[in-house]
Design a protein around this motif. Structure first.
Motif, PDB file in Angstrom:
ATOM      1  N   SER A  99       0.796  -1.225   0.000  1.00 14.65           N
ATOM      2  CA  SER A  99       0.000   0.000   0.000  1.00 14.65           C
ATOM      3  C   SER A  99       0.832   1.281   0.000  1.00 14.65           C
ATOM      4  O   SER A  99       0.268   2.364  -0.032  1.00 14.65           O
ATOM      5  N   LYS A 477       2.314  -8.341 -13.359  1.00 14.91           N
ATOM      6  CA  LYS A 477       1.490  -7.255 -12.819  1.00 14.91           C
ATOM      7  C   LYS A 477       0.094  -7.195 -13.405  1.00 14.91           C
ATOM      8  O   LYS A 477      -0.822  -6.640 -12.807  1.00 14.91           O
ATOM      9  N   PHE A 478      -0.047  -7.726 -14.615  1.00 17.26           N
ATOM     10  CA  PHE A 478      -1.364  -7.728 -15.269  1.00 17.26           C
ATOM     11  C   PHE A 478      -1.602  -9.104 -15.889  1.00 17.26           C
ATOM     12  O   PHE A 478      -0.653  -9.766 -16.310  1.00 17.26           O
ATOM     13  N   CYS A 479      -2.863  -9.484 -15.965  1.00 16.43           N
ATOM     14  CA  CYS A 479      -3.205 -10.743 -16.634  1.00 16.43           C
ATOM     15  C   CYS A 479      -2.914 -10.571 -18.122  1.00 16.43           C
ATOM     16  O   CYS A 479      -3.302  -9.566 -18.724  1.00 16.43           O
ATOM     17  N   MET A 480      -2.230 -11.549 -18.719  1.00 13.94           N
ATOM     18  CA  MET A 480      -1.868 -11.414 -20.121  1.00 13.94           C
ATOM     19  C   MET A 480      -3.037 -11.749 -21.032  1.00 13.94           C
ATOM     20  O   MET A 480      -2.936 -11.609 -22.244  1.00 13.94           O
ATOM     21  N   ASN A 481      -4.130 -12.177 -20.454  1.00 11.69           N
ATOM     22  CA  ASN A 481      -5.297 -12.465 -21.282  1.00 11.69           C
ATOM     23  C   ASN A 481      -6.298 -11.320 -21.248  1.00 11.69           C
ATOM     24  O   ASN A 481      -6.654 -10.760 -22.282  1.00 11.69           O
ATOM     25  N   CYS A 482      -6.718 -10.928 -20.033  1.00 12.18           N
ATOM     26  CA  CYS A 482      -7.771  -9.904 -19.948  1.00 12.18           C
ATOM     27  C   CYS A 482      -7.236  -8.555 -19.472  1.00 12.18           C
ATOM     28  O   CYS A 482      -7.955  -7.566 -19.483  1.00 12.18           O
ATOM     29  N   GLY A 483      -5.975  -8.506 -19.060  1.00 10.77           N
ATOM     30  CA  GLY A 483      -5.393  -7.230 -18.632  1.00 10.77           C
ATOM     31  C   GLY A 483      -5.720  -6.844 -17.207  1.00 10.77           C
ATOM     32  O   GLY A 483      -5.339  -5.768 -16.755  1.00 10.77           O
ATOM     33  N   PHE A 484      -6.401  -7.706 -16.462  1.00 11.13           N
ATOM     34  CA  PHE A 484      -6.777  -7.399 -15.076  1.00 11.13           C
ATOM     35  C   PHE A 484      -5.513  -7.163 -14.249  1.00 11.13           C
ATOM     36  O   PHE A 484      -4.532  -7.893 -14.381  1.00 11.13           O
ATOM     37  N   GLU A 485      -5.560  -6.141 -13.427  1.00  5.56           N
ATOM     38  CA  GLU A 485      -4.383  -5.806 -12.616  1.00  5.56           C
ATOM     39  C   GLU A 485      -4.249  -6.816 -11.475  1.00  5.56           C
ATOM     40  O   GLU A 485      -5.141  -6.941 -10.641  1.00  5.56           O
ATOM     41  N   LEU A 486      -3.131  -7.535 -11.465  1.00  2.28           N
ATOM     42  CA  LEU A 486      -2.945  -8.595 -10.468  1.00  2.28           C
ATOM     43  C   LEU A 486      -2.276  -8.030  -9.229  1.00  2.28           C
ATOM     44  O   LEU A 486      -1.288  -7.310  -9.328  1.00  2.28           O
ATOM     45  N   LYS A 487      -2.820  -8.370  -8.100  1.00  2.00           N
ATOM     46  CA  LYS A 487      -2.270  -7.861  -6.834  1.00  2.00           C
ATOM     47  C   LYS A 487      -1.624  -9.026  -6.087  1.00  2.00           C
ATOM     48  O   LYS A 487      -2.164 -10.127  -6.080  1.00  2.00           O
TER      49      LYS A 487
END
Lengths: 557, 283
Positions: A99, A477-487
């Motif tokens: 954070s 950092k991001f899903c390579m399929n949908c682009g969702f930001e991975l935390k």
């Protein structure tokens, strides 16, 4: 080391005898309960001497005890100012890394603030009061530490390694000594690579002619900063008794005589067997003795000893499997480790079958080169104390082997010594107390685990929560399929939410906790008065303390 | 005309570009606020970044990355220029700043504040400039080791990267090599992979989030300290709502989309301050 029980009256000190963490003991109690072996005396000498040192050993090997003894010894002999700093709660500030962009700076300040705050204890022990300026610095450091512990972000303290060194130097001058020693306990921060690297960078920066850092680390899993070279930057010292050495049993007998003088099993060799089953870890040894005592079995001491060893072996395996619970991304490595432990035990069982009792073996030699993935597995096993790496075995042209001792409690409870059906307790001691150097299982990784094991050693990364696509890399950092930001999940938060079943405690105690409504680790931690200690339940004062310790350790590193 | 002259290649011609065909009016004022605008734009770029079409094309990835950095830079312009419109203290702080006279009419009716005109000659692809303009227009100083300060330092490294991509078709000059703290001091080229382009995106997201939080919290705290907030919702309603609406991403906020819920701790602090002032006056 042995902790002596000098006081004839055990009753008020009974909880103390089983206090498993040295940092919780007062100077008087620590000195009253402790006797050092020659090897440990040498370690303490190194700890208060000049030069950076890394004290390595798994949980329960006595690193904190050695540090605390060194702390008081330095004050007694007045050779150097020693500060004892405990970083066990480092993980509590790990959520900041999720954070705050400046989390690394906050962590650095926290590490330095802990050193400054430790001056207060030094002033007490040395009876040299802090100056007004030092008092103000210590008070600011304490406020900073408290604020971070409470989850708020305080303003920058502005501490630097050179600034801290300067403060320490001035105090040492007033005390009339030339050197300061920093005893940095629980410095491994075993599961936060970022914190470890930051820590060892500070450790390196603190090093000077006047200040020597000594850090307690875990074997196998400590990540140093890129500019930190073990050997060059610091000497590595082992704080783990070797159960295969001649001096081992006399030292362990001293420990039990000192800390548990009333423990007198019917078969005196039972003490040796329990010592061997503890695999060199004093805390495990005392736990085994207590399990035997706690069983109340006075008629069949063999059964009580074997039962205790069985329970202890389960606890050791739980410590190992907990790594997967605490760091799910390594669960595949832990699964391979469990398979390796089983395979090694099976190989030893076959090897030991038909052998004379004094020719039994507890070690496995794996031929080099050991693949990187398996090395990682073995490092986790070392961290948990499930195996212990000892000297390599060179067979000339036939190659080199990496030699590992397998935890003796697991060998005993898994019948890997092949002692037959009606063996005596003393047979275990005969088999393990003086192992023959040439008796070992020489094998290959493939033989133990099958040819496809490397394929199993992959990181288990959680898929994208949105589209369920597998992650490609750990730091993606991001899903390579949908682009969702991975935390990345907070390790600390996950640890707080864990089921109490995950703690390395006997099943009976876990069930008792659940019956009392303690289902999550965070409940045990928030229960400051140890309300899980109830008359009539199987959780008395001793176990209440051990449960609290287990919960604290669960979130400690 | 001299008969001399080397003919070494095809000669130049008379070429002009009709900018009226290139630059069009755009519908504007759709985004809720600067941060939402930034995420809307970068979301579209992200889809192109993760598409398999360009995944191995370093040049296209480099160009898409420029779009991301540009979006972050535009966010900074937008938010810094928006603060004086919202905050009475910031307004007073920058009241003597000279603004191009056409700014009002140019931005009239758009969602952009007219103060962005002040930045027409400026590049925000530089941490020092962002720090300087933050102080100049908002009165809030970005601390060196603070969370936003660290996020800004990382963004500054991207600015070196951007410079290489914009001005030197990816070649890394000596200054950039030094700025990026590279070990090598040999000519090199920026060749982005899909993963590194997404890392750039994350660094930009981090800067935008950090700066947005820094400004929102800085303003709210200053309003308490300076007595701008009274502690009574009826009086603070418009100003506080405007603050929340300028900085939040609705849906990601911790207040279920209700600005009033964010007000509670500030109300208490404002009332405490008012009581303290009253006590002092009374004494």
């Amino acid at each position: 080391m042995a902790k002596t029980q000098a006081a004839p009256d055990l009753a008020p000190a009974q909880e103390l005898v089983f206090e498993e963490r040295a940092e919780n003991l007062t100077q008087t109690d620590l000195e009253r309960l402790t006797v050092l072996s020659d090897a440990e005396k040498a370690i303490v000498k190194k700890l208060i001497g000049p030069g950076a040192k890394l004290l390595s050993g798994p949980r329960g090997s006595g690193k904190s005890t050695l540090f605390r003894i060194a702390f008081y010894e330095a004050a007694r002999s007045r050779v150097a100012i020693a500060l004892y700093v405990n970083y066990a709660k480092a993980l509590a500030i790990e959520p900041l890394f999720h954070s705050h962009a400046d989390a690394a700076q906050l962590f650095r300040q926290w590490v330095l603030a802990k050193i400054i705050a430790a001056l207060r204890e030094v002033a007490d022990v040395w009876s040299i009061p802090l100056t007004a300026h030092e008092e103000a610095q210590v008070a600011r450091a304490e406020t900073y530490i408290d604020a971070l512990a409470a989850g708020s972000v305080p303003s920058n303290l502005g501490l630097s390694p050179s600034g801290v060194t300067q403060i320490l130097k001035q105090y040492a001058e007033r005390a009339g000594v030339a050197r300061t020693v920093l005893l940095l306990d629980d410095a491994a921060h075993a599961f936060s690579v970022k914190q470890q690297r930051e820590f060892f960078e500070i450790f390196r920066e603190l090093r000077s002619r006047d200040v020597a850092g000594k850090a307690a680390i875990y074997p196998g899993v400590t990540s140093f900063s890129p500019s930190f070279q073990v050997g060059h930057e610091a000497e590595l010292i082992e704080a783990w008794f070797r159960p295969d050495q001649d001096s081992y049993l006399p030292t362990m007998r001293q420990i039990v005589a000192a800390r548990f003088p009333t423990f007198a099993p019917k078969d005196p060799r039972a003490i040796d067997v329990l010592a061997l089953a503890s695999f060199g870890l004093p805390r495990g040894f005392l736990s085994l003795c207590y399990l035997v005592e706690d069983s109340g079995n006075t008629t069949n001491s063999r059964k009580a000893v074997l039962d205790a060893i069985g329970v202890h072996a389960d606890v050791v395996r739980t410590v190992f499997s907990n790594i997967a619970d605490r760091l799910p991304r390594f669960q595949n490595f832990i699964a391979v480790g469990s398979e390796l432990e089983r395979a090694a035990r099976a190989a030893l069982r076959d090897y030991n079958r038909g052998k004379e009792t004094n020719r039994k073996s507890g070690s496995v030699a794996i031929s080099e080169p050991v693949p990187d993935s398996l090395q990682r597995v073995l490092r986790f096993m070392e961290y948990a104390g499930l195996v212990r790496r000892v000297e390599n075995l060179s067979k000339g042209v036939k190659g080199t082997y990496r030699r590992y001792l397998i935890h003796y409690a697991c060998l005993i409870s898994g019948n890997s010594l092949s002692l037959g059906k009606s063996f005596k307790v003393s047979d275990i001691a005969s088999a393990l107390s003086r192992p023959h150097a040439h008796e070992l299982v020489k094998t290959k990784a493939d033989t133990l685990l099958g040819t496809d094991f490397e394929g199993k050693c992959t990181l288990a990364l959680p898929p994208c929560p949105k589209c369920n696509t597998e992650r490609i890399a750990e730091d993606q950092k991001f899903c390579m399929n949908c682009g969702f930001e991975l935390k990345a999940a907070s390790v600390y938060q996950d640890l707080l939410e864990a089921d109490v079943e995950k703690l390395p405690l006997p099943k009976r105690k876990i069930e008792a906790l659940k019956e009392l409504g303690f289902l999550r680790v965070k409940q045990l931690l928030s229960s400051e008065t140890q309300s899980f200690r109830r008359p009539g339940s199987s959780i008395g004062p001793v176990w209440a303390k051990r449960i609290a310790t287990a919960a604290e350790e669960w979130v400690s590193v | 005309m001299s008969s001399l002259g080397l003919k070494l290649h095809t000669p130049e011609e008379s070429v002009t570009i009709n900018f009226a065909d290139v630059i069009r009016s755009v519908p504007d004022g759709k985004s809720a606020n600067p941060i939402s605008d930034y995420f809307e734009v970068t979301e579209k770029l992200k889809k192109k970044l993760i598409g398999s079409e360009h995944k191995d094309d370093a040049e296209i990835l480099g160009l898409l990355t420029l779009g991301v950095i540009s979006a972050a830079e535009f966010y900074v312009r937008n938010i810094v220029a928006s603060v004086p419109h919202l905050c009475p203290i910031a307004q007073r702080h920058c009241e003597l700043i000279v603004v191009p006279s056409g700014s009002f009419s140019y931005y009239a009716g758009s969602s952009y504040p007219h103060l962005v005109s002040c930045f027409d000659h400026e590049s925000f692809a530089d941490a020092a400039k962002i720090r300087a303009h933050s102080v100049k227009f908002t009165g809030l100083k970005i601390g060196d080791g603070s969370s936003v300060g660290i996020a800004l330092e990382e963004f500054n490294k991207l600015c070196e990267l951007r410079h290489c991509l914009v001005h030197a078709r990816g070649y890394v000059g000596l200054k950039a090599s030094s700025g990026l703290k590279l070990d090598s001091r040999r000519p090199a080229k920026v060749l982005l992979t899909q993963a590194s382009a997404l890392d750039v995106l994350k660094v930009c997201h981090n800067l935008v989030r950090a700066l947005n939080s820094f400004l929102a919290n800085g303003l709210a705290e200053r309003w308490v300290e300076r007595g701008v907030l009274s502690g009574e919702w009826e009086k603070d309603d418009i100003l506080f709502k405007a603050l929340v609406q300028l900085f939040w991403i609705k849906g990601e906020d911790g207040y279920g989309g209700v600005a009033y819920r964010a007000y509670s701790p500030y109300r208490k602090a404002a009332l405490a301050r008012a009581a303290a002032v009253l006590a002092k006056v009374g004494a």
